[in-house]
Design a protein around this motif. Sequence first.
Motif, short mmCIF file in Angstrom:
data_model
loop_
_atom_site.label_atom_id
_atom_site.label_comp_id
_atom_site.label_asym_id
_atom_site.label_seq_id
_atom_site.Cartn_x
_atom_site.Cartn_y
_atom_site.Cartn_z
N SER A 19 40.54 34.52 34.25
CA SER A 19 41.80 35.27 34.93
C SER A 19 43.20 34.63 34.38
N ASN A 39 44.70 32.01 35.27
CA ASN A 39 45.10 30.93 36.40
C ASN A 39 45.50 29.60 36.14
N ASN A 82 38.06 41.39 29.15
CA ASN A 82 37.73 40.90 30.72
C ASN A 82 37.72 42.28 31.37
N SER A 109 44.10 40.03 32.39
CA SER A 109 44.44 38.68 33.14
C SER A 109 45.91 38.40 33.17
#
Length: 234
Positions: A178, A180, A202, A206
Amino acid sequence: MKKELRNIVILTGAGISAESGLKTFRASDGLWEGHRIEDVATPEAYERNPDLVNEFYNARRAQLKEVEPNAAHFALAKLEENWPFDVLIVTQNVDDLHERAGSKNLIHMHGELLKSRCTETQLVTDWHQDILPDTISPYSKEGTLRPHIVWFGEMPLEMGRIYDALRKCDLFISIGTSGNVYPAAGFAQEARRKGAHCVELNLEPSLNAHDFHESVNGLAGEIVPKFVEGLLAS
Ligand code: OAD
């Protein structure tokens, strides 16, 4: 893609193991397997409640016996086997699905469920059973064993080797993450700065999708084998 592609670095995250049946971290309820991350994945959580943290990772370790690698893991192993230059997988995942699919050149930057670490000497050993708070370390008189997991606030593993490979690669591929968590979320920028072509595979864009030259959105089990076939045919 104009320049000749030789060395490849692939970053993988929880999304590559999702179709094998392992939950990703940032599910819509904000919980990881029913727990807040700060209750199970920080050194403070372990100090406060080692029983809870050990039980949590014991359950994750046991769950590995019930899952299998999926088409995306196998495709990456096939790429490594058939590509004439270096292929390095850097995974944020603590499962062993890449190994079981046949990948060999692999760095687990966030640790491994199937290893434990001595709290005194920091020595790491293969570990397939449960860890209890008083599991004696085989390496020291005083130490116990803890999961070999990099918790929030701890330093990810093998960063020197990873940055070296990022600087030398021609193609950087990010799969199922992601964006993050740093430093992994900054790898695309680093590889791109040094001239690598950057691709994201993905389910959805993201957080750092803008760092990639190319993005393909879909299930890893479908888009990764297709991308690998394209590379091997190129
Ligand atoms: P996340 O749960 O944050 O992100 C998973 C990503 O995979 C999301 O962008 C999903 O859209 C995508 N995804 C889900 N299913 C997919 C599928 N079938 N195919 C392709 N993509 C899919 O997981 P990570 O980015 O790996 O760290 O999380 C990074 C780190 O945060 C973890 O290593 C862990 C966590 O806290 C530590 O434990 C230290």
